[in-house]
Motif scaffolding. Sequence first.
Motif, mmCIF file in Angstrom:
data_model
loop_
_atom_site.group_PDB
_atom_site.id
_atom_site.type_symbol
_atom_site.label_atom_id
_atom_site.label_comp_id
_atom_site.label_asym_id
_atom_site.label_seq_id
_atom_site.Cartn_x
_atom_site.Cartn_y
_atom_site.Cartn_z
ATOM 1 N N GLN A 16 -6.702 6.220 0.177
ATOM 2 C CA GLN A 16 -5.493 5.668 -0.432
ATOM 3 C C GLN A 16 -5.773 5.280 -1.886
ATOM 4 O O GLN A 16 -6.915 5.103 -2.290
ATOM 5 N N GLN A 17 -4.707 5.127 -2.655
ATOM 6 C CA GLN A 17 -4.843 4.697 -4.039
ATOM 7 C C GLN A 17 -5.391 3.276 -4.092
ATOM 8 O O GLN A 17 -5.163 2.473 -3.185
ATOM 9 N N GLY A 18 -6.070 2.974 -5.172
ATOM 10 C CA GLY A 18 -6.621 1.631 -5.352
ATOM 11 C C GLY A 18 -5.551 0.561 -5.335
ATOM 12 O O GLY A 18 -5.774 -0.547 -4.835
ATOM 13 N N LYS A 19 -4.363 0.860 -5.846
ATOM 14 C CA LYS A 19 -3.257 -0.108 -5.832
ATOM 15 C C LYS A 19 -2.881 -0.481 -4.409
ATOM 16 O O LYS A 19 -2.582 -1.636 -4.116
ATOM 17 N N HIS A 20 -2.897 0.516 -3.518
ATOM 18 C CA HIS A 20 -2.536 0.244 -2.127
ATOM 19 C C HIS A 20 -3.602 -0.608 -1.446
ATOM 20 O O HIS A 20 -3.277 -1.533 -0.689
ATOM 21 N N GLY A 22 -5.571 -2.723 -2.919
ATOM 22 C CA GLY A 22 -5.433 -4.058 -3.496
ATOM 23 C C GLY A 22 -4.259 -4.819 -2.910
ATOM 24 O O GLY A 22 -4.345 -6.025 -2.674
ATOM 25 N N THR A 23 -3.169 -4.123 -2.658
ATOM 26 C CA THR A 23 -1.994 -4.766 -2.072
ATOM 27 C C THR A 23 -2.309 -5.268 -0.667
ATOM 28 O O THR A 23 -1.935 -6.385 -0.306
ATOM 29 N N LEU A 24 -3.012 -4.469 0.120
ATOM 30 C CA LEU A 24 -3.387 -4.917 1.470
ATOM 31 C C LEU A 24 -4.311 -6.124 1.411
ATOM 32 O O LEU A 24 -4.169 -7.059 2.196
ATOM 33 N N ARG A 25 -5.255 -6.122 0.470
ATOM 34 C CA ARG A 25 -6.141 -7.284 0.319
ATOM 35 C C ARG A 25 -5.335 -8.524 -0.055
ATOM 36 O O ARG A 25 -5.576 -9.614 0.461
ATOM 37 N N ALA A 26 -4.360 -8.361 -0.951
ATOM 38 C CA ALA A 26 -3.526 -9.488 -1.367
ATOM 39 C C ALA A 26 -2.687 -10.026 -0.207
ATOM 40 O O ALA A 26 -2.400 -11.220 -0.152
ATOM 41 N N PRO A 42 11.131 -12.028 -2.000
ATOM 42 C CA PRO A 42 11.282 -10.777 -2.751
ATOM 43 C C PRO A 42 9.930 -10.155 -3.116
ATOM 44 O O PRO A 42 9.783 -8.925 -3.087
ATOM 45 N N GLU A 43 8.947 -10.975 -3.444
ATOM 46 C CA GLU A 43 7.622 -10.464 -3.793
ATOM 47 C C GLU A 43 6.971 -9.775 -2.598
ATOM 48 O O GLU A 43 6.382 -8.703 -2.722
ATOM 49 N N LEU A 44 7.076 -10.409 -1.433
ATOM 50 C CA LEU A 44 6.489 -9.835 -0.217
ATOM 51 C C LEU A 44 7.168 -8.516 0.138
ATOM 52 O O LEU A 44 6.496 -7.547 0.498
ATOM 53 N N VAL A 45 8.482 -8.472 0.030
ATOM 54 C CA VAL A 45 9.218 -7.245 0.354
ATOM 55 C C VAL A 45 8.764 -6.111 -0.551
ATOM 56 O O VAL A 45 8.571 -4.969 -0.111
ATOM 57 N N ARG A 49 6.953 -2.666 0.681
ATOM 58 C CA ARG A 49 7.521 -1.353 0.353
ATOM 59 C C ARG A 49 6.429 -0.429 -0.178
ATOM 60 O O ARG A 49 6.422 0.763 0.093
ATOM 61 N N LYS A 50 5.474 -0.987 -0.920
ATOM 62 C CA LYS A 50 4.394 -0.199 -1.509
ATOM 63 C C LYS A 50 3.446 0.366 -0.446
ATOM 64 O O LYS A 50 2.905 1.450 -0.620
ATOM 65 N N VAL A 51 3.224 -0.379 0.648
ATOM 66 C CA VAL A 51 2.247 0.040 1.663
ATOM 67 C C VAL A 51 2.893 0.266 3.030
ATOM 68 O O VAL A 51 2.233 0.179 4.056
#
Length: 61
Positions: A16-20, A22-26, A42-45, A49-51
């Motif tokens: 997966q992309q590094g952004k994805h 990082g999003t899971l870690r966050a 809204p931030e969580l949504v 949506r990204k992952v």
Amino acid sequence: MTKRLKITQTRSTIGQQGKHRGTLRALGLLGIGRSVERDESPELVGMLRKVRHLVTIEEVA
């Protein structure tokens, strides 16, 4: 009252992309089968949506 969501990682981050990753870690997800509960915002949504292809989302009663 905000909704409470249970987020479970269902797929690996390998390839997966590094952004994805990082999003899971966050979100606090560190491996397949791990779950966390978060209040909907809204931030969580946007993060979900990204992952969305890596997680399942359920509402908690």
